[in-house]
Scaffold this active site. Structure first.
Site, short mmCIF file in Angstrom:
data_model
loop_
_atom_site.label_atom_id
_atom_site.label_comp_id
_atom_site.label_asym_id
_atom_site.label_seq_id
_atom_site.Cartn_x
_atom_site.Cartn_y
_atom_site.Cartn_z
N ARG A 27 26.42 -28.06 1.19
CA ARG A 27 25.79 -27.19 0.19
C ARG A 27 26.58 -25.90 -0.03
NH1 ARG A 27 20.02 -28.22 -0.31
NH2 ARG A 27 19.94 -30.48 -0.39
N ARG A 31 22.69 -21.79 -3.91
CA ARG A 31 21.97 -20.55 -4.19
C ARG A 31 22.32 -19.35 -3.32
NH1 ARG A 31 16.40 -23.53 -4.13
NH2 ARG A 31 17.66 -24.51 -2.53
N ARG A 40 23.16 -20.66 -12.78
CA ARG A 40 21.91 -21.40 -12.67
C ARG A 40 20.79 -20.77 -13.51
NH1 ARG A 40 17.85 -23.50 -12.12
NH2 ARG A 40 16.91 -24.52 -10.31
N ASP A 76 23.82 -34.21 -7.02
CA ASP A 76 22.78 -34.40 -6.03
C ASP A 76 22.69 -35.87 -5.68
OD1 ASP A 76 20.53 -32.69 -4.70
OD2 ASP A 76 19.69 -34.67 -5.09
N TYR A 152 12.88 -40.85 -0.49
CA TYR A 152 12.40 -40.07 -1.64
C TYR A 152 11.66 -40.96 -2.63
CZ TYR A 152 14.92 -35.95 -0.10
OH TYR A 152 15.33 -34.86 0.62
#
Ligand code: CP3
Length: 345
Positions: A27, A31, A40, A76, A152
């Site tokens: 990652r 962020r 973003r 992703d 998921y």
């Protein structure tokens, strides 16, 4: 051999001698970076993934700021699921599948599609990033492992106890295996597309593979992994398998035909080095260590670098993704420490 192949990241994965321990972090585009948050602000996360110019820009941001030894495609693990017939979106709590996959009819309805036709924007992003990086920094492509993706799909998002997934495992394991087989075929094609587009290595993320009994890990999870690894064997790029919580499964994992294994911080890297003779290891600082003192970051990073010397090759990484709140100066200290480390330090 050309300059790109001789860079520390690719040399380490091949188990060949190289001057210093390479580092990238899971990652690394995200962020915690102000420049990522600025991009973003103007678009959704999925918008970023689907717009090659933007995916390219945010892939390069952490390379420019920190000089990591590898870039990782910005995307992703859920991206290839949408064209299979499993659409999703992201909200404040993470991924949300628009419908769950729990019955035989749900599994049968999923399609294995041509990745180039349906996720061509990913290949385009890879080509753009490769043009920008040139021979200076290798690019990692990636996909989710079948079991992690299935988690998921079955749960409909993240989960605390994986109740629906485990209900399927303990009531209809053949159905779960059918789902995993389909996912393995899709992921193989998806990764081959990335290799054709130019990625220099591939990593398979198995974030949730560590929640089963070792026998179930072997029977349920491994067949899909073997299918993917076999499908990529001739592709000419190193294959890295990251399993979170791998410690109980080392005897199984080592039988996988991969060039390198990623491990989290619950395993001593020296133990990982012994468990995977002849193969490279990747890891494994606790991402939360970045919230500690810089002295402790340096101490632990050096300890990991030294343990990595016993492996055929060592790529420094965090044991899991960096948190959005991670301080930038902690990342600077980590990168400087690892890149300055030399054998004997
Ligand atoms: O490592 C990188 O820098 C490359 C990009 C990357 C992302 N996700 C970007 C991302 C990679 C390799 C992933 C993999 C991924 N995605 C995994 C496997 C590795 C892991 O971390 O366990 C998993 C399980 C996912 C699923 C996922 N994506 C979750 C659970 C979430 C929400 C939680 C979170 O951290 O935001 C995401 C969103 C996501 N993926 C973001 C980023 C940068 C945040 C999106 C935003 O900007 O809001």
């Amino acid at each position: 051999m050309d300059t790109l192949q001789n860079l520390p990241y690719l040399s380490a994965l091949r188990g060949e001698a190289h001057e210093r321990t390479p580092i990238w972090i899971m990652r690394q585009a995200g962020r915690y970076l102000p420049e990522y948050r600025a991009v973003r602000e103007k678009t959704s996360f999925i918008g970023l993934c689907k717009t090659p110019e933007l995916a390219c820009e945010v892939t390069l941001q952490p390379i420019r700021r920190f000089g990591f030894d590898a870039a990782i495609l910005f995307s992703d693990i859920l991206v290839p699921l949408e064209p299979m017939g499993a659409p999703f979106s992201f909200d404040d709590h993470g991924p949300r599948m628009h419908h769950t996959v729990r019955a035989a009819a749900d599994v049968d309805a999923l399609r294995v599609v041509d990745s180039r036709e349906h996720t061509g924007y990913v290949a385009e992003a890879v080509r753009m990033i490769k043009r920008e990086l040139g021979d200076r920094t290798p690019l990692i492509g990636f996909a989710g492992a079948p079991f992690t993706l299935a988690a998921y799909m079955i749960e409909g998002g993240g989960s605390k106890d994986y109740r629906h997934l485990k209900a399927m495992l303990y009531s209809d394991p053949a159905l779960l295996s059918r789902l995993l087989d389909k996912l393995a075929d899709q992921i193989t094609d998806y990764l081959l597309m990335q290799v054709e587009a130019g990625v220099d290595a591939v990593q398979i993320f198995d974030t949730w593979g560590g929640i089963l009994h070792p026998q179930d890990y072997e029977r349920v999870i491994m067949p899909g992994l073997r299918r993917i690894l076999a499908g990529l064997k001739g592709a000419g790029v190193p294959r890295v398998y990251f399993l979170k919580g791998s410690a109980p499964y080392l005897d199984h994992v080592r039988t996988l035909d991969a060039e390198a294994f990623g491990v989290d911080w619950t395993l001593d890297l020296a133990v990982a080095a012994r468990a995977y003779p002849g193969r490279a290891v990747q890891g494994n600082l606790d991402p939360l260590c970045l919230f500690g003192s810089h002295e402790e970051i340096r101490r632990r990073a050096l300890e990991i670098c030294r343990a990595g010397r016993d492996a055929a090759g060592h790529v420094f990484n965090l044991g899991h993704g960096i948190l959005p709140e991670a301080p930038l100066d902690a990342v600077e200290t980590l990168v400087a420490t690892v890149q300055a480390y030399r054998e004997g330090d």
